[in-house]
Design a protein around this motif. Structure first.
Motif, mmCIF file in Angstrom:
data_model
loop_
_atom_site.group_PDB
_atom_site.id
_atom_site.type_symbol
_atom_site.label_atom_id
_atom_site.label_comp_id
_atom_site.label_asym_id
_atom_site.label_seq_id
_atom_site.Cartn_x
_atom_site.Cartn_y
_atom_site.Cartn_z
ATOM 1 N N UNK A 421 0.836 -1.197 0.000
ATOM 2 C CA UNK A 421 0.000 0.000 0.000
ATOM 3 C C UNK A 421 0.879 1.257 0.000
ATOM 4 N N UNK A 422 1.890 1.244 0.860
ATOM 5 C CA UNK A 422 2.696 2.454 1.047
ATOM 6 C C UNK A 422 3.496 2.811 -0.198
ATOM 7 N N UNK A 482 -5.484 -5.925 6.965
ATOM 8 C CA UNK A 482 -5.793 -4.564 6.496
ATOM 9 C C UNK A 482 -6.566 -3.808 7.588
ATOM 10 N N UNK A 483 -7.542 -4.495 8.181
ATOM 11 C CA UNK A 483 -8.327 -3.863 9.243
ATOM 12 C C UNK A 483 -7.431 -3.434 10.398
ATOM 13 N N UNK A 492 -5.244 4.192 5.683
ATOM 14 C CA UNK A 492 -6.591 4.753 5.795
ATOM 15 C C UNK A 492 -7.350 4.436 4.509
ATOM 16 N N UNK A 493 -8.670 4.413 4.664
ATOM 17 C CA UNK A 493 -9.464 4.136 3.479
ATOM 18 C C UNK A 493 -10.171 5.421 3.070
ATOM 19 N N UNK A 494 -9.901 5.871 1.864
ATOM 20 C CA UNK A 494 -10.554 7.083 1.371
ATOM 21 C C UNK A 494 -11.235 6.742 0.054
ATOM 22 N N UNK A 501 -0.923 6.347 5.755
ATOM 23 C CA UNK A 501 -0.784 7.602 6.490
ATOM 24 C C UNK A 501 0.702 7.966 6.456
ATOM 25 N N UNK A 502 1.036 9.159 6.914
ATOM 26 C CA UNK A 502 2.463 9.516 6.961
ATOM 27 C C UNK A 502 3.243 8.528 7.808
#
Ligand code: ADP
Length: 718
Positions: A421-422, A482-483, A492-494, A501-502
């Motif tokens: 993800x990152x 993931x949760x 985060x889920x957007x 996140x940072x």
């Protein structure tokens, strides 16, 4: 096939010829015929020392000729360095040969231009987290020792291949492997041809002998080999045994009296071994003594300098016998005419276990020095006739086990999911499933294909046929992770997209397990709140991670340790209750206690005597602790925990040098380590300014003429 007939550029052929390579070995020829020079994927499965590296070099030459670049991945730092040195010759042809194996913080990565890049798997993965474009133009990816996919270092191998294939469709993958039970499966996963051969350059005889007294058998075999001009490698199952066997053989074989000696060289090496640490330990003295008798022991307790001295002396023929734990078999290239296996049983959590056939084959694969020996001999010693039969049936005539992916283990998945993800490899849960389906793990548990049942930890996958398949356990597990990462605020889920996140991005860059980060953050926030930073508590926190292997505890120590815990409760950062006192707490406490001794300037010798932690092992753990401490500092920075950040920075330097806080400014100067800094400080030279002002004569007395001179010069320069 003559090397001159291989369709690669002439200047490469010249290099190979200058190394005495005239003909391709049969497996190399098979690889060429399979199309490895036309860019086809290949799994090359042959025994140790059968020339896999040269095959890779041929394919690399071809890729370079076409204007592409090559990435060569190895599992260990020592191997990376060895390969890098071996490939430096291509600089003469104008190619840029680079080595990457250091710092794993990918935010610190800077661009390096290469034609051939040798890297450890972790380093390469860490670079990929920062900059995928760094690898643009790579035409071939070589994965050395890919059978290690089945070990705990393995998952990063699969991840790398999967990422490379995704980023650079059409990249050629060449996987080099020792003999394994399921090479077809591996090549199927890689969409690769398979060249599999048992051929070896030096003939190998395998023998099992039964002897009531194993040591006498070893001694007899070793003497015969050495008198015939051979060298001997002996594998035993404990560090302690390596030392006692090496010592006893040394004094019994009396090799100082064999023919012309280079005793001066041996004395010299022995001296260097003693000087590898500021104060030699019992172990150093023992090794030094062995080396004079032309034997050595080799295990994880040696510091790197000593290990290399021993290996070089063996390669140079000065040392005749090495007694090693099996780690040697997986590592560097150290062939020997005779290999003796004393123990096929090894300690494990469950008691004693027989080692896998794969490991046995790797150990005996060290027998036979190309160029020196007409044959190699591998001798296993059985403790009964019954065991002898067992060994012949299961090991000598046995086939190596199939290998299985290790990626499904929770911490490993968590680590790579956050990274995916990152670093933008996957932005939805579906994309994450897809990504992991591309790994060897995904391949091995993929519904709809003929399964190999995955043992142990990986038992819980869905083996229903594809028609019944909705979401399998693997996907459920990924969803759960993931949760968890969302809950910890690392992703985060957007609008249905998963974003880091940072904090999450930084954790991925730092190359640490998200759970480790989570553990640290909890404790660091508490410490910041109370402005309370006891060193034992911080060290115990650092030990609360999958990265740091904790020290074992034996029964006898347990009661004493609990007493110490009770006495130092105020120095711990977590409250001791049923929850914190989990099974690993005492191990963390013991490890932290040893670290605390180190940063309070106890010598390696004292630590070895009090805690039975050999210097090599201590070093390994300290290096990990230092990196985790740095990471904790970076996390506290992001979270604006200013006091914690300051404390972590200090602790990092103290771990690195093994010093009390008061010496920090002195060790920042080049040439000053813990011993010199202490001498200076005790003599009243406490800061850089004191050093500047100090009389050079006094400095010379304290830290020696040469160092004092250099120091004064350096300080004057600033
Ligand atoms: P592996 O990677 O299979 O363990 P290596 O590539 O390290 O084996 O090869 C072992 C040794 O054999 C090296 O010293 C190498 O130079 C040598 N070698 C490889 N191929 C040939 C060849 N065709 N002819 C002569 N020597 C070779």
């Amino acid at each position: 096939m003559k090397i001159t007939k291989v369709p690669i550029p002439d200047n490469f052929i010249e290099i190979f010829k200058s190394e005495g390579i005239e003909e391709l070995y049969p497996p190399q020829e098979m690889a060429v015929k399979s199309g490895v020079l036309e860019g086809r994927n290949l799994v090359l499965e042959t025994p140790t020392a059968s020339g896999k590296t040269l095959t890779a070099e041929l394919a690399i030459a071809k890729a370079l000729e076409k204007g592409g670049k090559a990435v060569y991945i190895v599992p260990l730092r020592a191997l990376a360095y060895e390969k890098y040195l071996a490939f430096k010759k291509y600089e003469f042809l104008g190619y840029r040969v680079k080595l990457e194996m250091g710092d794993l913080d990918s935010s610190k990565f800077y661009r390096v231009d290469y034609d051939i890049l040798v890297a450890t798997a972790e380093k390469c993965d860490s670079i990929l987290r920062a900059r995928t474009d760094f690898f643009l133009g790579t035409k071939i990816l070589v994965m050395d020792e890919i059978h290690l996919i089945a070990t705990d270092r393995g998952p990063v191998y699969e991840i790398l291949i999967t990422k490379f294939k995704k980023l650079f469709p059409g990249i050629q993958v060449l996987a080099l492997s020792a003999t394994i039970g399921n090479a077809e499966e591996l090549s199927d996963w890689l969409c690769a041809d398979l060249v599999s051969s048992g051929w070896r350059p030096v003939k190998l005889t395998e023998e099992v002998i039964f002897g009531e007294d194993k040591f006498m058998e070893i001694q007899k075999t070793a003497r015969k080999s050495i008198l015939g001009g051979g060298q001997v490698l002996i594998f035993v199952n404990s560090r302690r045994s390596t030392e006692s066997v090496a010592e006893k053989l040394g004094s019994n074989l009396k090799m100082q009296n064999y023919g012309s000696m280079e005793l001066n060289n041996l004395n010299d090496i022995s001296g260097k071994i003693l000087k590898a640490l500021s104060s030699p330990t019992k172990q150093c003295r023992r090794l030094g003594k062995c080396v004079k008798l032309r034997t050595a022991f080799h295990h994880a307790g040696l510091v790197n300098k000593q290990r290399i001295l021993v290996e070089d002396a063996f390669k140079g023929g000065l040392i005749k016998v090495i007694v090693a734990t099996p780690t040697l078999a997986a590592g560097i290239n150290l062939p020997s005419r005779t290999v003796i296996i004393r123990d096929l049983l090894r300690y494990s959590k469950r008691g004693m276990d027989y080692i896998p056939v794969l490991e046995y084959k790797q150990q005996i694969g060290r027998a036979g020095r190309p160029k020196y020996d007409k044959f190699g001999e591998a001798i296993t010693i059985a403790k009964s006739n019954k065991e002898k039969e067992f060994i012949i049936k299961n090991y000598v005539n046995g086939t190596p086990e199939p290998i299985y992916s290790n990626l499904g283990v929770e911490p490993v998945l968590r680590f790579h999911i956050l990274a995916a993800v990152a670093s933008d490899f996957a932005r939805t849960d579906k994309a994450i499933f897809e990504f992991f389906r591309g790994t060897f793990f995904g391949y091995q548990q993929n519904p709809g294909k003929n399964f190999t049942k995955i043992p142990g930890d990986l038992n819980d996958y869905d083996f229903r046929p594809a028609s019944e398949y909705k979401k399998n356990n693997f996907e459920i597990k990924i969803n759960k992770i993931i949760e968890e990462l969302k809950e910890w605020k690392f992703i985060q889920e957007i609008k249905n997209f998963l974003l880091p996140t940072n904090l999450g991005r930084r954790i991925s860059e730092l190359y640490i397990d998200p759970k480790t980060a989570y553990n640290y953050i909890k404790i660091m926030e508490l410490a910041e709140e109370h402005d309370h930073f006891p060193e034992l508590g911080l060290l115990e926190m650092l030990c609360d991670s999958v990265e740091l292997p904790r020290l074992y505890i034996n029964r006898k120590e347990e009661a004493g340790l609990w007493t110490q815990v009770a006495g130092s409760e105020h120095e711990l950062l977590r409250r001791l209750d049923a929850f914190t006192l989990d099974a690993t707490f005492l191990e963390r406490f013991k490890t932290a206690t040893v670290f605390k001794k180190w940063i309070n300037e106890y010598s390696e010798n004292a630590i070895m005597n009090d805690y039975n932690v050999a210097p090599g092992l201590l070093n390994q753990k300290l290096q990990i602790a230092e990196w985790l401490c740095y990471s904790a500092g970076e996390l506290s920075d992001i979270l604006s925990l200013r006091n914690t950040k300051r404390e972590m920075n200090k602790l990092e330097i103290r771990l690195k040098h093994g010093i009390k806080e008061e010496l920090i400014s002195l060790v920042k100067i080049k040439g000053i380590g813990r011993v010199r800094a202490r001498k200076l400080f005790n003599a009243g030279v406490e800061t850089v300014n004191d050093l500047r002002d100090a009389d050079v004569k006094i400095l010379e007395k304290l830290i020696g003429k040469k160092v004092a001179g250099n120091l004064k010069k350096e300080l004057a320069g600033n």
